[in-house]
Scaffold this motif. Sequence first.
Motif, mmCIF file in Angstrom:
data_model
loop_
_atom_site.group_PDB
_atom_site.id
_atom_site.type_symbol
_atom_site.label_atom_id
_atom_site.label_comp_id
_atom_site.label_asym_id
_atom_site.label_seq_id
_atom_site.Cartn_x
_atom_site.Cartn_y
_atom_site.Cartn_z
ATOM 1 N N LEU A 53 -1.503 13.741 2.785
ATOM 2 C CA LEU A 53 -0.109 14.160 2.608
ATOM 3 C C LEU A 53 0.786 13.759 3.764
ATOM 4 O O LEU A 53 2.008 13.851 3.659
ATOM 5 C CB LEU A 53 -0.041 15.685 2.464
ATOM 6 N N LEU A 54 0.197 13.330 4.879
ATOM 7 C CA LEU A 54 1.012 13.025 6.049
ATOM 8 C C LEU A 54 1.778 11.723 5.846
ATOM 9 O O LEU A 54 1.307 10.804 5.168
ATOM 10 C CB LEU A 54 0.124 12.924 7.285
ATOM 11 N N PRO A 55 2.958 11.604 6.457
ATOM 12 C CA PRO A 55 3.766 10.399 6.303
ATOM 13 C C PRO A 55 3.049 9.168 6.849
ATOM 14 O O PRO A 55 2.235 9.267 7.778
ATOM 15 C CB PRO A 55 5.029 10.706 7.124
ATOM 16 N N PRO A 56 3.317 7.979 6.304
ATOM 17 C CA PRO A 56 2.715 6.744 6.831
ATOM 18 C C PRO A 56 3.106 6.534 8.293
ATOM 19 O O PRO A 56 4.148 6.985 8.762
ATOM 20 C CB PRO A 56 3.292 5.655 5.930
ATOM 21 N N VAL A 57 2.240 5.842 8.998
ATOM 22 C CA VAL A 57 2.449 5.560 10.417
ATOM 23 C C VAL A 57 2.920 4.124 10.562
ATOM 24 O O VAL A 57 2.343 3.203 9.960
ATOM 25 C CB VAL A 57 1.139 5.769 11.214
ATOM 26 N N VAL A 58 3.967 3.925 11.345
ATOM 27 C CA VAL A 58 4.479 2.580 11.609
ATOM 28 C C VAL A 58 4.132 2.223 13.054
ATOM 29 O O VAL A 58 4.554 2.907 13.991
ATOM 30 C CB VAL A 58 5.998 2.497 11.385
ATOM 31 N N ASP A 59 3.326 1.185 13.232
ATOM 32 C CA ASP A 59 2.980 0.728 14.574
ATOM 33 C C ASP A 59 3.114 -0.785 14.653
ATOM 34 O O ASP A 59 3.745 -1.405 13.790
ATOM 35 C CB ASP A 59 1.558 1.187 14.947
ATOM 36 N N GLU A 60 2.510 -1.390 15.683
ATOM 37 C CA GLU A 60 2.683 -2.838 15.885
ATOM 38 C C GLU A 60 2.108 -3.664 14.748
ATOM 39 O O GLU A 60 2.464 -4.831 14.571
ATOM 40 C CB GLU A 60 2.029 -3.239 17.215
ATOM 41 N N THR A 61 1.207 -3.062 13.966
ATOM 42 C CA THR A 61 0.616 -3.804 12.842
ATOM 43 C C THR A 61 1.362 -3.576 11.548
ATOM 44 O O THR A 61 0.969 -4.120 10.506
ATOM 45 C CB THR A 61 -0.859 -3.393 12.653
ATOM 46 N N GLY A 62 2.424 -2.762 11.577
ATOM 47 C CA GLY A 62 3.157 -2.444 10.363
ATOM 48 C C GLY A 62 2.886 -1.019 9.918
ATOM 49 O O GLY A 62 2.409 -0.188 10.684
ATOM 50 N N ALA A 63 3.181 -0.722 8.668
ATOM 51 C CA ALA A 63 2.981 0.617 8.127
ATOM 52 C C ALA A 63 1.539 0.776 7.642
ATOM 53 O O ALA A 63 0.972 -0.138 7.040
ATOM 54 C CB ALA A 63 3.955 0.878 6.984
ATOM 55 N N ARG A 64 0.975 1.914 7.902
ATOM 56 C CA ARG A 64 -0.386 2.225 7.456
ATOM 57 C C ARG A 64 -0.472 3.711 7.151
ATOM 58 O O ARG A 64 0.311 4.514 7.662
ATOM 59 C CB ARG A 64 -1.404 1.862 8.526
ATOM 60 N N PRO A 65 -1.405 4.126 6.297
ATOM 61 C CA PRO A 65 -1.561 5.559 6.020
ATOM 62 C C PRO A 65 -2.030 6.303 7.268
ATOM 63 O O PRO A 65 -2.696 5.737 8.136
ATOM 64 C CB PRO A 65 -2.633 5.586 4.918
#
Length: 701
Positions: A53-65
């Motif tokens: 249920l947590l929002p996707p994470v955006v990091d240097e590799t892009g968006a990920r679950p």
Amino acid sequence: MGEAGFPFSAVVGQERLQLALILSAVHPGIGGVLVRGEKGTAKSTVVRALAQLLPPVVDETGARPARLVELPVGATEDRVVGSLDLERVLRDGEQAFRPGLLAAAHHGVLYVDEVNLLHDHLVDVLLDAAAMGRVHVERDGVSHSHPARFVLVGTMNPEEGELRPQLLDRFGLTVDVAASRQVDTRMAVVRRRLDYEADPDGFAARYADADQMVAERILTARDRLPAVALDNGELRRIAALCAAFDVDGMRADLVVARTATAHAAWRGRDRVTEDDVRIAAELALPHRRRRDPFDEPGISEEQLDEAMRAAADEVEKAAAAQDFDESSVAADADGEPDRSDRGQGRDEVEDSGGQDGVNGPDGGGAGPIDGQPADGPQDGIPDDDGPDDGGPDGDGPDGGGPGDGPGGPPEGGPGSGSRPGAESLSGTPGAANKPAPRWEVPGLGEGAPGRRSRAQTRTGRMVRPDTDTATGLHLLGTIFAAAPRQFERGRFGGPLALAAEDLRGAYREGREGNLVVFVVDASGSMAARDRLTAVTGAIVTLLRDAYQRRDKVAVISVRGSEAELVLPPTSSVDIAVRRLAGLRTGGKTPLAAGLRKAREVIAREHVRDPRRRPMLVLLTDGRATGGIDPLPRARTAARLLAGEGHTAMVIDCERGMIRLGLAADLARDLRARYLRLDELTGDTVADVVRGSSRGPSVRAA
């Protein structure tokens, strides 16, 4: 792509746990959730479902679950916080850092199953990271810092041992879970689980909309959180509550404030109300009342109601004082009191408990996930499979008055003649503050991590490099072993030339926990009330010491014609206290049977856990009376135990003007440390027994 996980919204009967997890997801600064409960109560299922249920994470590799990172009980500190990247150091000659599990859990969930079995120093590391939102690493010439904001969730079964009160306090929220006793709820749990196993993807699809609604509300609440107001009235209420429950330090006040703010944001409000404070207190305060290892955690509904009333009085008094001050200022300025704002502070308090409170249109109150009554609908959580289990009440593990646990009077009551003493064990006079003898198994063990005897461990103090690399690589030792051979290996610059024989491990020494077997003489000769009070006080002193040193304990009762294993070996010493509270007395003294039973328990436990070294504690007056030739048989059994090299202590419970000294004879046969009962329950016990390496010391009675 793997099969769908069990949906968060499909979980039945664990609404309080779901709410605690949601609030920690809304405000990670709360400090995580500790889930205590019996096995088979969907603890792991709910935690794993939260990560979806947590929002996707955006990091240097892009968006990920968002990730769910599981930390195994046997993890090392290097694996948890990160360490020097040895591959790059040895291959490229450059210093580099390899992140650990805390970095992988950033913006996700870090899940520790059986957290009570995790090494204490690792629990400290996790809680520090959860509180600060960052990890700082200073080791092996590496200085590194990285963000680590995650929802920390630990689960545990209290029967397998408790966390220290100091570590309990570091968890933001605690939830006690138990399987519902309502037939409809149990049917719903089984039906949904069977439906999921038959068609995981189809089952998940049925709850996809409900899960999506919860996920969106979490994201919305996160965005709203900075704008939620916590006025001084509600802050005073929080401070009064924490003071009423006499919690240590200020961490409780901060956690309740953060949790109340998160709950207000979750409910879609822009200010904290009395309802938010109450729910926050229910989640954040019960485990902080536990100061002694034998105290039952929990707050009953009656206790919380009384504290809330007292806190409301504090708020009312502060509001009245503020009204008086404002009126005085207005009178001084205009010649008469300004009544336009009179009662403003009190109106705000009443509004906080009215408009959005228990009697307001939002329902207020007891509802687990949505703050609504347990029999009402839950936004985003289907309620079509029968009545929900409204969560633990004052009579369950989450509640319980002061008389429900070991702090209450034992069954039978004073004067029953069947139980040792009128008071409960944990309430025995003179026992609470008496230190136990400083006692350990001689030599160097390899047992489970603890705090009693010296042992070679994976996490202790590094003593020296060693050719055995099983406990981890010792970098400097490896480099020093390889350095003299670089020329003969043809190295002229470039990376270090290594061979297998260069590898050195880190030889570490720490402390281990032991198996402490109590043999308690519960015969008629021990049944005098004053003696039993002293004996139970001595046992509590020793059990508290076993708790602090992370030992396993077993209890054998000797009475009548046989010896009974009252408590098989366990890490939960508070269970030992409860079992001892029900110990019956009377009859003869089959000491030989008790010592033989102890020998059996030690041998059986050695098969299960060969590295855990045993210790025997015998509490007796030495008057063996059961069977044929009882005393010679008892002394023979004692010599057999001594011949196997087991460390032992004899506590002489004999009292009176005339003493036979039989317990001292048993101590000689056992090659045991000897201690008189009045020394163990007196004020000068700290230095009576030091390390067993000094050899046996038997004093005449």
